[in-house]
Design a protein around this motif. Structure first.
Motif, short mmCIF file in Angstrom:
data_model
loop_
_atom_site.label_atom_id
_atom_site.label_comp_id
_atom_site.label_asym_id
_atom_site.label_seq_id
_atom_site.Cartn_x
_atom_site.Cartn_y
_atom_site.Cartn_z
N ASN A 241 30.42 -4.20 -40.26
CA ASN A 241 31.48 -3.32 -39.78
C ASN A 241 31.72 -2.09 -40.64
O ASN A 241 32.36 -1.14 -40.18
CB ASN A 241 32.80 -4.09 -39.68
N TYR A 242 31.22 -2.14 -41.86
CA TYR A 242 31.44 -0.99 -42.75
C TYR A 242 30.14 -0.37 -43.23
O TYR A 242 29.84 0.79 -42.92
CB TYR A 242 32.30 -1.40 -43.94
N VAL A 243 29.32 -1.12 -43.96
CA VAL A 243 28.14 -0.54 -44.61
C VAL A 243 27.19 0.08 -43.60
O VAL A 243 26.76 1.23 -43.75
CB VAL A 243 27.41 -1.61 -45.46
N THR A 244 26.82 -0.66 -42.56
CA THR A 244 25.85 -0.12 -41.59
C THR A 244 26.44 1.04 -40.81
O THR A 244 25.72 2.01 -40.50
CB THR A 244 25.36 -1.22 -40.64
N PHE A 245 27.72 0.99 -40.48
CA PHE A 245 28.36 2.12 -39.79
C PHE A 245 28.29 3.37 -40.68
O PHE A 245 27.87 4.44 -40.23
CB PHE A 245 29.82 1.78 -39.49
N ARG A 246 28.73 3.22 -41.90
CA ARG A 246 28.73 4.36 -42.84
C ARG A 246 27.33 4.93 -43.05
O ARG A 246 27.12 6.14 -42.95
CB ARG A 246 29.30 3.90 -44.18
N ASP A 247 26.37 4.06 -43.31
CA ASP A 247 25.02 4.52 -43.64
C ASP A 247 24.33 5.17 -42.45
O ASP A 247 23.62 6.18 -42.60
CB ASP A 247 24.18 3.37 -44.17
N LEU A 248 24.51 4.62 -41.26
CA LEU A 248 23.88 5.20 -40.09
C LEU A 248 24.49 6.56 -39.76
O LEU A 248 23.76 7.50 -39.40
CB LEU A 248 24.01 4.26 -38.89
N ILE A 249 25.80 6.70 -39.89
CA ILE A 249 26.43 7.99 -39.64
C ILE A 249 25.96 9.02 -40.66
O ILE A 249 25.61 10.16 -40.30
CB ILE A 249 27.96 7.86 -39.66
N ASP A 250 25.93 8.65 -41.93
CA ASP A 250 25.49 9.58 -42.96
C ASP A 250 24.04 9.99 -42.75
O ASP A 250 23.67 11.16 -42.90
CB ASP A 250 25.66 8.96 -44.35
N ARG A 251 23.21 9.04 -42.36
CA ARG A 251 21.80 9.32 -42.12
C ARG A 251 21.62 10.24 -40.91
O ARG A 251 20.84 11.20 -40.94
CB ARG A 251 21.03 8.01 -41.91
N PHE A 252 22.37 9.96 -39.86
CA PHE A 252 22.32 10.79 -38.65
C PHE A 252 22.80 12.21 -38.93
O PHE A 252 22.26 13.19 -38.41
CB PHE A 252 23.16 10.13 -37.57
N THR A 253 23.83 12.32 -39.76
CA THR A 253 24.36 13.64 -40.12
C THR A 253 23.32 14.46 -40.88
O THR A 253 23.15 15.66 -40.62
CB THR A 253 25.64 13.50 -40.95
N VAL A 254 22.63 13.83 -41.81
CA VAL A 254 21.58 14.53 -42.57
C VAL A 254 20.43 14.95 -41.65
O VAL A 254 19.94 16.07 -41.72
CB VAL A 254 21.07 13.64 -43.71
N ILE A 255 20.02 14.06 -40.78
CA ILE A 255 18.93 14.37 -39.86
C ILE A 255 19.30 15.54 -38.95
O ILE A 255 18.46 16.39 -38.62
CB ILE A 255 18.57 13.12 -39.01
#
Length: 375
Positions: A241-255
Motif C-alpha cells: 500500500n505504500y512502497v510499491t505505490f510510491r516507487d511506481l509513481i516516482d518511476r513513472f514521473t521520471v520516465i
C-alpha cells in the motif's frame, strides 16, 4: 454604495462573466461536434474553428502562418459571441455591472489583437504541467484542449466542462492498471475500455514487487495514465500500500519528465486515512500504510510534474467482504468526478471521504510516513 451594494455589484458582474463565458464554451463544443455534421453549413463553421487548432497545434507550438485567419475565424467570433451574451443581461440586471464586464472583455480582445492572437492561454509550450485549475482555466488547463481537442472546452470559467464532464481524455489514451485481479481494478478496466481507452495491466508479484520494477519500464513508457488499484489489507501492507505505490509513481514521473504532457496517475486510497485503525489490531498495519501513502500523495497532488488524482472510496464489495456499494458503482462514481477534473475523488456513502479531504489537503501529517517499519 454601502458594503452590500458593492458585494451585489461584484456578484452580478461575476455572474455575467461566467454565464457569457459558458455560452461561448457551449458554442465551442458545438463547433467540434459539427465537424462531421450532415449539414454543409455546420461543417463549414467547424472548419473555420479548426484554424484555431492549426494556429496552436497538437504539439503546443504556434504556427504564425495562421495568425491572421485565427483572428478572423476564432478571436473575433469568440469576442462577438461573448458580447451578445453579456448584452442579454441588460434585460435582468442593472446596466453598470454589465458594462464593466463588457469593458473587461473588450480590453482582453484588444490585447489579443495587439499580440496577433497570443495571450496567456495561447502560446508555445514545451511542457504542459500538472497544475491545472478546477474552477478557473489556467494555461496548463487550456493547453489540454489543444492536445486533446475533443475535451477541455472551457475558456475562462470552468463551468461548461464541470457540467458536461469533458475534463479528462479517456478515449484513445493508454492506461496501465494494477490490481486487476481485485474488484475495483477489474471494474476499472471494463469501464475504461467501454469509454474507448487502450488498457494494459500489470500484476503485483509478477510484473513488479517492492524493490523490483525493471520489468515495468516498458509498460510505463507506453502508458499515458497509471492507475494504481492493487494493495493488501492484512499481509505485507507496508509494501503493498505504500512502497510499491510510491516507487511506481516516482518511476513513472521520471520516465515521463521529457514528454509534452505531464504523466497522469490515479491512485486508490481509503477512508481509513481519516478514521485510522480505531483501536482495532487487525487494521493497524493497513491504516499505517494507507496513511503513510496519503501523506506522500499530498506531495504528488501539489506537484507540477504529474497530474495526480487520489481516489478515496468507502467500503465496496470485493473478495475482502461485503461493502456499501459494488466495485462497479465505486468506479463509475470515481469516473464521474475524474471526467470533471476533480483531483481528490471522494467515493462515499458515509461522507468520511469528503471529510478526509481536509486532512489530506491541509493537515500536517507528514509524520505518517514513519508510522510503519521502514523498508
Amino acid at each position: 454604495m454601502d458594503f452590500w451594494d458593492v458585494v451585489a455589484f461584484f456578484l452580478e458582474a461575476l455572474l455575467v462573466f461566467v454565464v457569457a463565458t459558458t455560452l461561448f464554451d457551449t458554442l465551442h463544443w458545438l463547433l467540434h461536434r459539427w465537424e462531421n455534421s450532415k449539414i454543409p453549413l455546420l461543417r463549414t463553421f467547424s472548419s473555420w474553428h479548426w484554424v484555431h487548432h492549426k494556429f496552436l497545434g497538437l504539439d503546443m507550438q504556434i504556427n504564425p502562418a495562421y495568425a491572421r485567419q485565427n483572428i478572423w475565424l476564432h478571436v473575433l467570433p469568440e469576442y462577438l459571441t461573448s458580447m451578445v451574451a453579456i448584452a442579454l443581461f441588460l434585460i435582468a440586471i442593472p446596466w453598470q455591472p454589465v458594462a464593466v464586464v463588457a469593458v473587461v472583455r473588450t480590453v482582453m480582445f484588444v490585447m489579443s489583437l495587439r499580440e496577433e492572437g497570443l495571450d496567456y492561454n495561447h502560446m508555445s509550450m514545451d511542457r504542459v504541467g500538472g497544475k491545472q485549475g478546477l474552477l478557473w482555466v489556467n494555461n496548463n488547463y487550456h493547453a489540454m484542449h489543444h492536445v486533446y481537442p475533443h475535451n477541455f472546452f472551457s475558456s475562462f470559467a470552468n463551468t461548461f466542462d464541470l457540467l458536461v464532464g469533458t475534463t479528462c481524455q479517456i478515449e484513445g489514451r493508454r492506461f496501465l492498471v494494477t490490481g486487476t485481479g481485485g474488484a475495483f481494478g477489474s471494474a476499472m478496466v471494463k469501464a475504461l475500455e467501454k469509454r474507448g481507452a487502450i488498457v494494459e495491466i500489470a500484476k503485483s508479484g509478477v510484473d513488479f514487487s517492492a524493490g523490483s520494477y525493471a520489468g515495468m519500464d516498458e509498460k510505463l513508457t507506453r502508458a499515458d495514465v497509471l492507475v494504481l488499484s492493487h494493495g493488501a489489507k492484512t499481509d505485507d501492507c507496508w509494501n503493498a500500500n505504500y512502497v510499491t505505490f510510491r516507487d511506481l509513481i516516482d518511476r513513472f514521473t521520471v520516465i515521463g519528465k521529457d514528454r509534452l504532457m505531464a504523466p497522469e496517475v490515479w491512485a486508490l486510497g481509503s477512508e481509513v486515512e481519516f478514521h485510522g485503525d480505531m483501536g482495532l489490531e487487525e487494521l493497524r498495519d493497513y491504516s499505517s500504510s494507507k496513511r503513510a501513502f496519503a501523506a506522500r500523495a499530498r506531495q504528488y497532488y501539489r506537484s507540477d510534474d504529474l497530474i495526480y488524482r487520489h481516489i478515496v472510496p468507502s467500503s465496496f464489495t470485493s473478495a475482502m467482504g461485503k461493502g456499501a456499494m459494488s466495485a462497479e458503482t465505486a468506479v463509475n462514481i470515481a469516473l464521474f468526478f475524474i471526467t470533471r477534473g476533480v483531483k481528490y475523488v471522494p467515493v462515499t456513502l458515509t461522507g468520511l471521504a469528503v471529510l478526509n479531504f481536509f486532512r489530506f489537503r491541509y493537515a500536517n501529517n507528514a509524520g505518517d510516513e514513519t508510522l510503519s517499519p521502514a523498508e
